[in-house]
Scaffold this motif. Structure first.
Motif, mmCIF file in Angstrom:
data_model
loop_
_atom_site.group_PDB
_atom_site.id
_atom_site.type_symbol
_atom_site.label_atom_id
_atom_site.label_comp_id
_atom_site.label_asym_id
_atom_site.label_seq_id
_atom_site.Cartn_x
_atom_site.Cartn_y
_atom_site.Cartn_z
ATOM 1 N N VAL A 130 0.832 -1.205 0.000
ATOM 2 C CA VAL A 130 0.000 0.000 0.000
ATOM 3 C C VAL A 130 0.868 1.256 0.000
ATOM 4 C CG1 VAL A 130 -1.828 1.228 1.252
ATOM 5 C CG2 VAL A 130 -1.821 -1.264 1.199
ATOM 6 N N MET A 131 2.019 1.172 0.670
ATOM 7 C CA MET A 131 2.846 2.377 0.855
ATOM 8 C C MET A 131 3.771 2.703 -0.312
ATOM 9 S SD MET A 131 3.916 1.792 4.825
ATOM 10 C CE MET A 131 5.192 3.047 4.780
ATOM 11 N N MET A 132 4.127 1.691 -1.094
ATOM 12 C CA MET A 132 5.176 1.884 -2.112
ATOM 13 C C MET A 132 4.925 3.047 -3.071
ATOM 14 S SD MET A 132 6.299 -1.866 -3.374
ATOM 15 C CE MET A 132 7.582 -1.516 -4.559
ATOM 16 N N ALA A 133 3.767 3.024 -3.715
ATOM 17 C CA ALA A 133 3.531 4.016 -4.767
ATOM 18 C C ALA A 133 3.489 5.459 -4.230
ATOM 19 C CB ALA A 133 2.272 3.664 -5.547
ATOM 20 N N PRO A 134 2.753 5.720 -3.136
ATOM 21 C CA PRO A 134 2.754 7.114 -2.656
ATOM 22 C C PRO A 134 4.159 7.619 -2.312
ATOM 23 C CG PRO A 134 1.012 5.873 -1.593
ATOM 24 C CD PRO A 134 1.823 4.883 -2.362
ATOM 25 N N ILE A 135 5.000 6.740 -1.762
ATOM 26 C CA ILE A 135 6.349 7.176 -1.392
ATOM 27 C C ILE A 135 7.209 7.362 -2.637
ATOM 28 C CG2 ILE A 135 8.495 6.445 -0.274
ATOM 29 C CD1 ILE A 135 6.791 5.182 1.919
ATOM 30 N N GLN A 136 7.199 6.361 -3.521
ATOM 31 C CA GLN A 136 8.118 6.426 -4.668
ATOM 32 C C GLN A 136 7.613 7.289 -5.810
ATOM 33 O OE1 GLN A 136 9.735 2.712 -6.003
ATOM 34 N NE2 GLN A 136 9.680 1.827 -3.964
ATOM 35 N N VAL A 137 6.304 7.287 -6.001
ATOM 36 C CA VAL A 137 5.775 8.017 -7.154
ATOM 37 C C VAL A 137 5.390 9.449 -6.772
ATOM 38 C CG1 VAL A 137 3.959 8.061 -8.891
ATOM 39 C CG2 VAL A 137 4.979 5.888 -8.218
ATOM 40 N N LEU A 138 4.694 9.569 -5.645
ATOM 41 C CA LEU A 138 4.237 10.910 -5.254
ATOM 42 C C LEU A 138 5.238 11.612 -4.338
ATOM 43 C CD1 LEU A 138 0.478 10.055 -4.508
ATOM 44 C CD2 LEU A 138 1.473 10.882 -6.637
ATOM 45 N N HIS A 139 6.276 10.888 -3.903
ATOM 46 C CA HIS A 139 7.316 11.435 -3.027
ATOM 47 C C HIS A 139 6.733 12.051 -1.760
ATOM 48 C CE1 HIS A 139 10.055 10.630 -6.263
ATOM 49 N NE2 HIS A 139 9.318 11.357 -7.072
ATOM 50 N N GLN A 140 5.727 11.398 -1.208
ATOM 51 C CA GLN A 140 5.152 11.891 0.039
ATOM 52 C C GLN A 140 5.968 11.366 1.215
ATOM 53 O OE1 GLN A 140 1.189 10.390 -0.409
ATOM 54 N NE2 GLN A 140 0.484 12.194 -1.532
#
Lengths: 239, 279
Positions: free
Chosen positions: A97-107
């Motif tokens: 669940v966490m991967m994309a927001p961290i890597q793609v959205l840089h949140q």
């Protein structure tokens, strides 16, 4: 969102022969129809997973049929859930669940983790955060996949036969999750074979056959008094 | 539920049961020892009664020297594997690149180095590379063994490239689609989603390749590197070319290779089981 006259062929086989539909923010529509009628192809066109030859799809002002389309910008706003869940097996449910927001959205990680935990709770998988996909049932995996998609805060969600690979007893837990999303006002496009669910959740039903939309309308009307002969045959086969 | 049933599904009916694979086993080593020690014992007895130095005594005398040579083989295999793997990883990524020219160049390199005989590549490296490299004002000597390392790392590179490509292709397309639809960049898809899943699939063939490479390090003797086979030849010559020494001497070295490879084979097996790699 506006889909206008979309044509798609695989070689000589024309799968979509001019499909048009329109939906507003907060709408929930279900696309039903026999296998091979182009339902899945249509929703895969919406987030540019499948290119199409002719026609136009406009999602929140982004034209999908454009050579210079920024696919990643489009996909940040359109979530998709697949029939086969496609969770990343080397990561735990929470990490999925966490991967994309961290890597793609840089949140920031902390913020994302809090949101991911909340989403896991929302899909009623509290306590499964550290399980790997291989250790979960199909229904649980599919709910993680929904949470993973929601973590990107999409404006539209696409569901591609998400219950077709599940055991009958786990179908319900996934449908409850989707229903909850729909009730919260998420814009959803569902390809499904669950007629009762479609009737319950959709604002409008679209019936496709051989690459065209044969008929569409509100669920009550669609199921009780279908106008087209093909629709009647299809619904007749089900009951 | 699915998980529970999977093992049951993988059990085929008796007449379709796969032939159990042949694996390297510890008793092979015992047979090997017997094959070496028994004739050596006879030769030893014959030699001592004839008044010459015993076979075992001779072997013992030369063993420290031979072991140094064997250590060299291991060193060559290590360095060649490291270089080959690093280059091969990039080659593998090149093989699945979206850019056609990169794919074609990678494909050509892979095919060339994978299908060329290792010994030919070794000769090329030996005679094409200079004995020293001048980089700026710095003179880097390139000893023979380093050239052998380069020569051997080329086929390793090509094979690792193929292993990477094969592993990437074995990942279900749904993984790519899921990553795509979550807006990951191609670079992120490969490095954080696809390759990590490939590692466990790549381990067994990679370790297999290492075992083959270790055996192939003896090729370096043909181009004059002072590894164990070269030294064995010199030992044989120093002993006056006595024929009764030949079989025990080379058998002794063969045993070392077995002792070195056997744990690797076991480790591969263990890793396969541990990660449930399906072959």
């Amino acid at each position: 969102m506006k889909i206008a006259d979309v044509h798609k062929s695989f070689g000589h086989l024309e799968v979509l022969k001019g499909v048009s539909l329109e939906l507003m923010k907060g709408d929930v529509i279900c696309i039903i129809g026999p296998s091979g009628s182009g339902k899945s192809t249509l929703i895969r066109c919406i987030n540019a997973l499948t290119p199409f030859q002719r026609g136009s799809i406009k999602v929140m002002g982004i034209e999908v049929n454009d050579q210079h389309l920024d696919k990643r910008a489009l996909r940040r706003r359109v979530g998709m859930v697949f029939q086969q869940y496609n969770l990343f097996p080397h990561r735990t449910a929470l990490q999925n669940v966490m991967m994309a927001p961290i890597q793609v959205l840089h949140q920031p990680r902390k913020e994302v983790e809090a949101r991911a935990r909340a989403l896991m709770k929302k899909v009623r998988l509290e306590g499964k955060e550290n399980s790997y996909p291989g250790e979960m049932s199909g229904g649980q995996q599919q709910r993680v996949a929904i949470a993973r998609s929601l973590a990107m805060n999409p404006e539209v969600m696409l569901f591609d036969e998400v219950t077709a690979a599940l055991d009958p007893e786990t179908v319900k837990e996934v449908l409850v999750t989707i229903k909850q999303l729909a009730d919260e006002g998420m814009t959803c496009i569902l390809v499904t074979h669950e007629m009762r669910f479609a009737r319950d959740v959709a604002d409008r039903i679209y019936f496709t056959d051989r690459g065209v939309i044969v008929e569409h309308g509100p669920p009550e009307e669609f199921f009780t008094s279908p106008k087209d002969a093909r629709t009647r045959t299809f619904l007749g086969q089900l009951s | 539920m699915e998980v529970l049933h999977r093992s049951a599904f993988r059990m085929p009916p008796a007449h379709l049961a796969p032939v159990p694979p042949v694996r390297l086993r510890a008793w092979f080593g015992l047979v090997l020892i017997a094959l070496i020690v028994l004739p050596a014992a006879f030769a030893d007895a014959a030699a001592t009664t004839a008044g010459r130095a015993g076979i075992f005594a001779t072997l013992a005398r030369w063993t420290p020297l031979l072991l140094r040579g064997f250590g060299f083989n291991i060193l060559i295999s290590f360095v060649a594997m490291t270089i080959g793997t690093a280059l091969g990883a990039f080659l593998g990524i090149g093989l699945i690149s979206l850019s056609r020219p990169i794919r074609q160049v990678s494909w050509t390199l892979t095919q060339f180095f994978r299908n060329a005989p290792w010994l030919v590549l070794l000769f090329f490296a030996m005679f094409m590379l200079p004995f020293q490299l001048r980089i700026g004002g710095l003179l880097i000597p390139l000893p023979d063994w380093m050239k052998a390392v380069i020569g051997l790392s080329l086929p390793v590179m090509a094979n690792v490239g193929e292993i990477v490509r094969g592993a990437v292709l074995s990942i279900p397309s749904g993984q790519w689609e899921a990553a795509e639809s979550l807006a990951f960049s191609r670079h992120q898809q490969i490095w954080t989603i696809i390759l990590p899943q490939c590692v466990k699939r790549m381990l067994p063939p990679w370790m297999n390749l290492y075992a083959i490479l270790t055996m192939s390090t003896v090729l370096a003797s043909i181009v004059g590197v002072n590894e164990v086979m070269t030294l064995a030849g010199q030992v044989e010559a120093a002993e006056g070319g006595r024929t009764d020494l030949l079989a025990p001497l080379y058998g002794w070295i063969l045993l070392w290779f077995f002792l070195y490879s056997y744990p690797i084979a076991r480790l591969t097996l263990w890793l396969e089981r541990r990660y449930h790699v399906e072959i």
